[in-house]
Design a protein around this motif. Structure first.
Motif, PDB file in Angstrom:
ATOM      1  N   ASP A 123       0.578   3.679  -6.214  1.00 21.90           N
ATOM      2  CA  ASP A 123       0.964   2.705  -6.993  1.00 21.90           C
ATOM      3  C   ASP A 123       0.732   2.792  -8.209  1.00 21.90           C
ATOM      4  OD1 ASP A 123      -1.103   1.881  -5.918  1.00 21.90           O
ATOM      5  OD2 ASP A 123      -0.391  -0.171  -5.504  1.00 21.90           O
ATOM      6  N   THR A 124      -0.590   2.789  -8.606  1.00 26.64           N
ATOM      7  CA  THR A 124      -1.356   2.822  -9.714  1.00 26.64           C
ATOM      8  C   THR A 124      -0.669   4.052 -10.552  1.00 26.64           C
ATOM      9  OG1 THR A 124      -3.275   1.843  -8.925  1.00 26.64           O
ATOM     10  CG2 THR A 124      -3.497   2.869 -10.863  1.00 26.64           C
TER      11      THR A 124
ATOM     12  N   ASP B 242       0.904  -1.322  -0.046  1.00 23.92           N
ATOM     13  CA  ASP B 242      -0.016  -0.020  -0.001  1.00 23.92           C
ATOM     14  C   ASP B 242       0.779   1.123  -0.158  1.00 23.92           C
ATOM     15  OD1 ASP B 242      -2.013   1.942   0.275  1.00 23.92           O
ATOM     16  OD2 ASP B 242      -2.809   1.512   2.148  1.00 23.92           O
ATOM     17  N   TRP B 243       1.071   1.800  -1.128  1.00 25.14           N
ATOM     18  CA  TRP B 243       1.752   3.205  -1.330  1.00 25.14           C
ATOM     19  C   TRP B 243       1.069   4.433  -0.820  1.00 25.14           C
ATOM     20  CZ3 TRP B 243       6.168   2.886  -5.381  1.00 25.14           C
ATOM     21  CH2 TRP B 243       6.790   1.494  -5.155  1.00 25.14           C
TER      22      TRP B 243
ATOM     23  N   PHE C 131      -2.494   7.032  -0.800  1.00 29.11           N
ATOM     24  CA  PHE C 131      -3.319   7.782  -1.846  1.00 29.11           C
ATOM     25  C   PHE C 131      -3.127   8.961  -2.194  1.00 29.11           C
ATOM     26  CE2 PHE C 131      -7.495   9.891  -2.501  1.00 29.11           C
ATOM     27  CZ  PHE C 131      -7.859   8.880  -3.281  1.00 29.11           C
ATOM     28  N   SER C 132      -3.417   9.433  -3.448  1.00 29.32           N
ATOM     29  CA  SER C 132      -2.788  10.837  -3.901  1.00 29.32           C
ATOM     30  C   SER C 132      -4.024  11.621  -3.730  1.00 29.32           C
ATOM     31  CB  SER C 132      -2.566  10.636  -5.615  1.00 29.32           C
ATOM     32  OG  SER C 132      -2.542  12.074  -6.123  1.00 29.32           O
TER      33      SER C 132
ATOM     34  N   ASN D 192      -4.756   5.614  -6.075  1.00 28.93           N
ATOM     35  CA  ASN D 192      -3.704   5.024  -5.364  1.00 28.93           C
ATOM     36  C   ASN D 192      -2.192   5.469  -5.975  1.00 28.93           C
ATOM     37  OD1 ASN D 192      -5.398   3.667  -3.570  1.00 28.93           O
ATOM     38  ND2 ASN D 192      -5.617   1.846  -5.080  1.00 28.93           N
TER      39      ASN D 192
END
Length: 319
Positions: free
Chosen positions: A89-90, A77-78, A80-81, A87
């Motif tokens: 990472d996406t 879990d990187w 949330f923007s 997300n």
């Protein structure tokens, strides 16, 4: 070899943890608030803003926020923007491919230019070719990428109208026409980054080759009647590449730094431009993730350089 790589990876873990701690602390103590735009939005009730701050732990102490962040990173879990509403990472994976494509092509171009030019200049020191190569190397290394990028746009896009100066990520079509359009729009950014790196590598390859071709074993190889090309390629060049590999690994942060500037100039939708836009919008989760990805890539390239040592020089033990 596998034990050596595993040991190097274990050594890299404390380095990455230290880098992440420093980055997180600096970003946490920096002025600004990721929810500043949300707090000033009259359409968002204060209780909703407070609930979001509590959900993301923005009011917790720095050390707790770091522990939560590193634990989430280890679980994939990187974050949330807050700006892109997706997300992290996406968001990074959408842009990482473009950056690696441009940087990889630029590094390949730099090696294809620097190694033959540097080796040939070293075999003919102080010749006309050597002097011309040194002159162009000094010019290329002294000009920053933002200047050469603007110069390329002025010449090849504005004056000659040969190449597009804005990178497009949604080119229509398929087949050879799509491939040609992709190559055409990456020529200038790859040339800007590649020639800048080739300038410094050329000087270093020349210096390393001059040190090696004067050694006794090279003289002995010539005395045995081996041809000049075989002596240079098989005996001298392989040992001369060891310090060059070190330089390439150490210059990777410079390459990524130049890629950030180049992506801004040519509007390339890579992680460099994502980093700049996230800094301007104070999107801390994205800034933290992108800088950490850069650090991981630098550590990876240094690991690759260590493995190449053993291939270039069997005397180096990889145990």
């Amino acid at each position: 070899m596998s034990q050596y790589v595993l040991r190097r990876l274990l050594i890299a873990i404390p380095s990455l943890l230290g880098i992440s701690l420093v980055l997180f602390t600096v970003l946490a103590l920096a002025p600004g608030d990721p929810f500043e735009e949300l707090a000033t939005n009259p359409n968002v009730p204060p209780e909703v803003a407070m609930a979001l701050r509590a959900k993301f732990g923005l009011d917790d102490p720095v050390y707790l926020r770091y522990l939560h962040w590193i634990t989430a990173m280890l679980h994939g879990d990187w974050g949330f923007s807050f700006v892109s509403r997706m997300n992290v990472d996406t968001l990074i994976l959408q842009r990482l491919q473009v950056t690696l494509y441009v940087i990889g092509s630029a590094q390949l171009l730099a090696l294809l230019v620097a190694i033959p030019v540097g080796v040939y200049a070293a075999t003919r020191p102080y010749s006309i070719f050597d002097q011309i190569a040194n002159t162009f190397a000094f010019i290329g290394f002294s000009l920053p990428t933002f200047f050469t990028g603007l110069l390329f746009i002025l010449v090849f896009s504005v004056k000659l109208d040969w190449l597009p100066f804005v990178y497009s990520s949604d080119i229509k079509g398929s087949g050879i026409h799509w491939l040609f359009a992709q190559v055409r729009q990456t020529i200038m950014p790859v040339m800007v980054l590649g020639l800048f790196q080739a300038a410094s590598l050329t000087r270093f390859v020349r210096s390393a080759m001059l040190d090696v071709i004067r050694l006794d074993y090279v003289t002995t190889a010539r005395a045995k009647g081996l041809g000049q090309a075989r002596v240079i390629v098989k005996h001298a060049m392989r040992n001369a590449m060891i310090p060059v590999v070190t330089l390439i690994a150490l210059q990777m942060p410079v390459v990524f730094g130049g890629a950030i500037v180049t992506e801004q100039i040519f509007r390339i939708p890579g992680i460099g431009s994502l980093l700049i836009s996230s800094i301007l919008s104070n999107d801390t989760p994205v800034v933290m993730a992108v800088t950490f990805v850069f650090a991981c890539l630098v550590v990876l390239f240094n690991l690759i350089a260590d493995v190449l040592y053993g291939w270039l020089d069997p005397r180096i033990s990889l145990r």
